[in-house]
Design a protein around this motif. Sequence first.
Motif, short mmCIF file in Angstrom:
data_model
loop_
_atom_site.label_atom_id
_atom_site.label_comp_id
_atom_site.label_asym_id
_atom_site.label_seq_id
_atom_site.Cartn_x
_atom_site.Cartn_y
_atom_site.Cartn_z
N GLY A 423 41.73 34.05 38.49
CA GLY A 423 43.05 34.55 38.86
C GLY A 423 42.94 35.54 40.00
O GLY A 423 41.91 36.20 40.18
N GLN A 424 44.01 35.64 40.79
CA GLN A 424 43.97 36.51 41.97
C GLN A 424 44.18 37.96 41.55
O GLN A 424 45.20 38.33 41.00
CB GLN A 424 45.06 36.10 42.97
N LEU A 425 43.19 38.81 41.82
CA LEU A 425 43.28 40.24 41.53
C LEU A 425 43.67 41.04 42.76
O LEU A 425 44.24 42.13 42.63
CB LEU A 425 41.94 40.76 40.99
N ILE A 426 43.33 40.55 43.94
CA ILE A 426 43.66 41.25 45.18
C ILE A 426 44.38 40.26 46.10
O ILE A 426 43.85 39.18 46.38
CB ILE A 426 42.40 41.78 45.89
N ASP A 427 45.58 40.62 46.58
CA ASP A 427 46.30 39.71 47.46
C ASP A 427 45.63 39.68 48.83
O ASP A 427 44.81 40.53 49.17
CB ASP A 427 47.76 40.15 47.58
N ASP A 428 46.01 38.69 49.64
CA ASP A 428 45.37 38.46 50.94
C ASP A 428 45.44 39.69 51.84
O ASP A 428 44.44 40.09 52.46
CB ASP A 428 46.03 37.28 51.66
N LEU A 429 46.61 40.31 51.92
CA LEU A 429 46.78 41.43 52.84
C LEU A 429 45.97 42.64 52.39
O LEU A 429 45.32 43.31 53.20
CB LEU A 429 48.26 41.81 52.96
N THR A 430 46.00 42.93 51.09
CA THR A 430 45.23 44.07 50.59
C THR A 430 43.75 43.87 50.81
O THR A 430 43.02 44.81 51.16
CB THR A 430 45.51 44.30 49.09
N LEU A 431 43.27 42.63 50.65
CA LEU A 431 41.85 42.36 50.87
C LEU A 431 41.49 42.60 52.33
O LEU A 431 40.44 43.18 52.63
CB LEU A 431 41.53 40.92 50.48
N VAL A 432 42.36 42.19 53.25
CA VAL A 432 42.10 42.44 54.67
C VAL A 432 42.08 43.94 54.93
O VAL A 432 41.21 44.44 55.67
CB VAL A 432 43.18 41.76 55.54
N ARG A 433 43.01 44.67 54.35
CA ARG A 433 43.05 46.12 54.57
C ARG A 433 41.80 46.80 54.00
O ARG A 433 41.27 47.74 54.60
CB ARG A 433 44.31 46.72 53.93
N LEU A 434 41.33 46.33 52.87
CA LEU A 434 40.12 46.92 52.28
C LEU A 434 38.90 46.65 53.16
O LEU A 434 38.04 47.52 53.33
CB LEU A 434 39.90 46.37 50.88
N LYS A 435 38.82 45.45 53.74
CA LYS A 435 37.71 45.16 54.65
C LYS A 435 37.80 46.04 55.90
O LYS A 435 36.78 46.48 56.43
CB LYS A 435 37.72 43.67 55.02
N LEU A 462 48.08 48.67 40.05
CA LEU A 462 47.70 47.43 39.37
C LEU A 462 46.42 46.85 39.96
O LEU A 462 45.50 46.46 39.23
CB LEU A 462 48.84 46.40 39.49
N THR A 463 46.34 46.83 41.29
CA THR A 463 45.12 46.32 41.94
C THR A 463 43.93 47.21 41.63
O THR A 463 42.82 46.71 41.36
CB THR A 463 45.33 46.23 43.46
N ARG A 464 44.13 48.52 41.66
CA ARG A 464 43.01 49.42 41.35
C ARG A 464 42.50 49.19 39.93
O ARG A 464 41.29 49.16 39.69
CB ARG A 464 43.42 50.88 41.55
N TRP A 465 43.43 49.03 38.99
CA TRP A 465 43.02 48.77 37.60
C TRP A 465 42.27 47.45 37.50
O TRP A 465 41.22 47.37 36.84
CB TRP A 465 44.25 48.75 36.70
N ASN A 466 42.79 46.41 38.15
CA ASN A 466 42.13 45.11 38.11
C ASN A 466 40.72 45.17 38.68
O ASN A 466 39.79 44.57 38.13
CB ASN A 466 42.96 44.09 38.90
N VAL A 467 40.55 45.89 39.77
CA VAL A 467 39.23 46.00 40.40
C VAL A 467 38.27 46.76 39.48
O VAL A 467 37.11 46.38 39.30
CB VAL A 467 39.33 46.67 41.78
N ARG A 468 38.75 47.86 38.90
CA ARG A 468 37.90 48.62 37.97
C ARG A 468 37.47 47.75 36.80
O ARG A 468 36.30 47.75 36.40
CB ARG A 468 38.64 49.85 37.45
#
Length: 864
Positions: A423-435, A462-468
Motif C-alpha cells: 500500500g502507498q505510504l508516501i504520495d508521489d509529491l511528498t516522496l519527491v520533496r523528501l528526496k 499520517l505520513t510521519r506515522w506510516n513511515v515510523r
Amino acid sequence: MELLQELNEKQQQAAAHIKGAILVVAGPGTGKTKVITHRIAHLIRNHQVPPQQIFAVTFTNKAAQEMLERIKLSLGATQGLDVRIHTFHAFCVGLLREHAPEIGLNRNFAIFDQETQDEILIECLRELKQNRLEYPPWRLRDIIGAYKVRLEDAAASRDEIRTGDGTVITDPATIQNLVDLLKAYQTKLAYHNALDFDDLIFRSVEVLEQVPAVRAKYHNDLRFILVDEYQDINAAQYALLKLLAHWPEPNVMVVADEDQSIYSWRGSSPKYIEQFIADFNPTVVELEEHYRCSEKILRAAQAVISQNTRQKESVLKTHRDAGSTIYHYTLNTPDAEANHVITLIRKLVDERHYSYGNIAVFYRTHQLAEALVDRLHQERVQFQRIGRMNSFQEEHAQGVLSYLNFIRWNLPRDIEKAINFPGQLIDDLTLVRLKWLAQRHGITLVELLRKIDDYPEDVGPLTRWNVRQFFQQIDEFHRQIEGEKISAIALQLFDLLAYRRSPYRAEDIHEIESQPEIPGLRAAIDALYSAIDRGEPIQLVASYGIDSCCAAHIICQTLERYLDRKIHTNLLPPDASVMPIINADGVNMLIGSFANLPEPEGTTILLGFTTETHANIIQLVQAVDDESGTAADSITALKLCQRLLSYFETPNLADMIVYDLETVDNDPRRAEIIEIGARRLSAIGSELERYYQLVKPTHKIPRSSTQIHGIDNQTVAQEPDIEAVLPKFLSFIQDRILIGHNIAEFDNPVLERDLGRYLGIGLSNPYYDTLVTAQRLYPRESCNLEALSSKFDIEHETMHRAIEDVRVTHRVFEELIKEDLRRREVRSLPELLPFVGIGILGRGLQRSEGMGANGDSTRPGIVT
C-alpha cells in the motif's frame, strides 16, 4: 565405456581424454555440450573421480541447469549431483563469500545489478554536477567494465581512457571528469559494501593471486575443469582459469568455436583460443559432424561465416537431408519488412493452405517486432506473441524483492519501492520533496526517513506515522530473521506484507466513494482542524452505547496516535448528569445525560446526539441507517478522522517550479528550445513569480512547428539564443523541485542536454512528472495534457504555448494532488476498522434489546 558408445569417433576421443589439457574445436550443432556431459559422467563412473572435484563452467545459469540434467540422465537421479556446474560469476560469489576477508573485504557484500549501478552512477553525476547526457550511465558502465575485465583499477588516474569498444579518449578535461566519476562510483560501492558483476571475477583473481593457501585449496579441490563456450572468455576469466588450473599438468578441457564469439563488447576474443594453446599445450580435437540442420541451412550459414577474417576454416559435415529451399529478402525499413512478412503469410495461407498456427516469425529483439505487431493488428492477422516472462520483473515480485534488498543493503532505490508496497505510504509529491530535502541536507533518503519527525512542515502526521511504523516493522523483522534460512525469511516476509495489505477491495472502495457526504461532517472537520491548529480546547460528547464508545475511541486514538494529544481516562459516578471520562491537553470527552449540557468552552463535537443544543455546538446528523435514519457513530467518527488527517497532509509547495518548454522537433536528442515558461509556487501553491522567454534556435523553424506553436522565425528573430537564456533560467529555478508534464522523458533531457552543451553542467533538480502520476491514478485513460484539462474541467486557450501550458499543468498538478490525497484518505486508518465493526454490531444489539439507535439509557457507557 558404454557411456561413450553413442558418441561419434571424434566425440569419444574428446570425452575419453583423462590427463592434461584438451581443446575441443567444435562448430555449431556438433555436440559440444554432449561431449562435456559425457566426459563428466565418464570420469565419475569409469575413473571414480569424486563429483565434487569436477568443475564445469557455463556462460548462463540455464546452460548450467541443462548440463546438470544431462549428467543426471546419464548417471541416474542421485549420482553427479555434487558436480560443481556454475557460471564464472556464480563460482566467484562462492569463493568471495568464503575468502573475501583475506583481501580486506566483508564477506557479506552486496552485488549491484545493472539497474543499481545506473542509480549509483546517476548519484555520482548529480553530486559532481556532471551532465547525464554527456556521460550517460551506460557509457560509464562500459568504461568501468572495460578496465575491470582487463584487471585494471577503474578509478586510477591515467593519461587516456579506453572504452569497451576500443575507443581512446585523450581530452584532458574529459579524462579528469571521467576519473572523478569513476572514483566516486568506487567510493560509493565501498560505502555500501558492494561489488558489481565485473568485481566478482576481478576480486576473485586478487584472492587467488595474493593468498597462496586459498589457491592451493582450490588446486586440491578441483581436479578437473571443463569450460563450455570458451570462445566468449575475456582477460579476467582467462586469468581466473589459469589460477585455478593445477600445474604442471592442468586437467582443463575447453570447448570453443571461433565463429560463435559474440561477446567482444565485453572483452571476449577468439585470441584466447590461441593463448590457451600457447599456455596449456593441449591435445586438440576438432568435431566436424553436424547434427542440427539440413544441408542447405548448414551451407548457407557457412557461406556467411566464410566472410569472417579467420586463420582456419573448418568444414562441417551433416548426414541430414538437403532440406527446404531458403529464401532471402533485403528490405530497407521496418515497415517494409512488416508489409513483406504479411504478404508472405497471406500467400502461405491463401495459396499453400497453411494455417496461421503453422507459421512462425523469429526476430532478434522484441523492440524490432513492434512494427510487425502493429501491422498484424491492422491486417487482422491472428497471432500469438511468445516471449519469456521474467516473473521477477512483475510488480508484486519487485515489491517483495525490494523489501529483501532494502533489509540487506539499505539502498535508496529499494526504500522507494518497499515503502509503497503493498500500500502507498508516501504520495508521489511528498516522496519527491523528501528526496529534495535529503539532497539539500547532504544525507541519504533512508537517513532522512528515519528522522521523519524532524520535518513536520514538509510531511503530514499520517505520513510521519506510516513511515515510523514502517521502520519499526522492518527493524523488528530484521531482528527476527537473523540466522534464518531464506525459505523461513520469505514466509515471515509474506506475513509482514499481509499485515500491510489494505483491507479494502476495489468494490469496497467503490461503495465507500459512492456514499453521500454525511451532513455536518465538513463543518465538524473544519472546526476541529482549526481548534487543533490554534491549540484551543475541544469537547467531544458521546451518548451511551457501544457504538458511541467505539466512535469516541476512534477519535481519541487518532488524536493521540497521529496528532500527539496524550489521552487520560477519568470515570466519574454513573449518576452524574455530565460525566467527563477522557481529558487531554485541551480536549474533553463527555458521556452521560445530555439534557442540560453546560455552556461549551471552545469547540464541541457531538456524536450520536439529536436533541436541540446550543447554537454554537456542531451537531452531526446522518441519514444512512435505513431503520433508525442515522449512520453508525463509529462510521462517522472514522470518516471525520480520515478527513481531519487529510487536512494535515496538505503538501507544502514552497520551492517548487512549474515549467514547460516549447521546441522544434519532438525528439529530445534533436529538439531545439524556442520558448520557456515557468511559475514559482508559494507554500500553498499560488504563483509567486513568473519566468518567460522566447528563444532563437540555431536553425530555421519549419512550417510544421509554426502550425503547432504559432511561433515563426520572425517572432524569434530578435530573441536571445539558448546559451544566453540558460543562466537566467537557472537563476530562476535554482535547486528547486521541478513540476511538468512528461518532463521525465522530454523537457528534462532537452534542458540537461543544453546545460551540458553550453554550460558543462547537469540537471540535478528533483522533479514531479504530472504524466507519471496521472498514468498511475488513471491507468485506462488518456493522460496527455489536453485530455487531463478536459477531465478536470480546466478551461484553456491554444495549447503548445509555454505560459498557457504552464498554467494548465499547474491546475492539473493541483487536481492530481487532491485526487492522490483523496485516495489515501479513503484507505487510511485501517487499524481502527475493527472498532467500526464493533460499533455497527453494538447498534444492532441495542436495537434488538429495545434501546434507541443511539443507545439512549441511564446506564453509563464503557470505554476500553
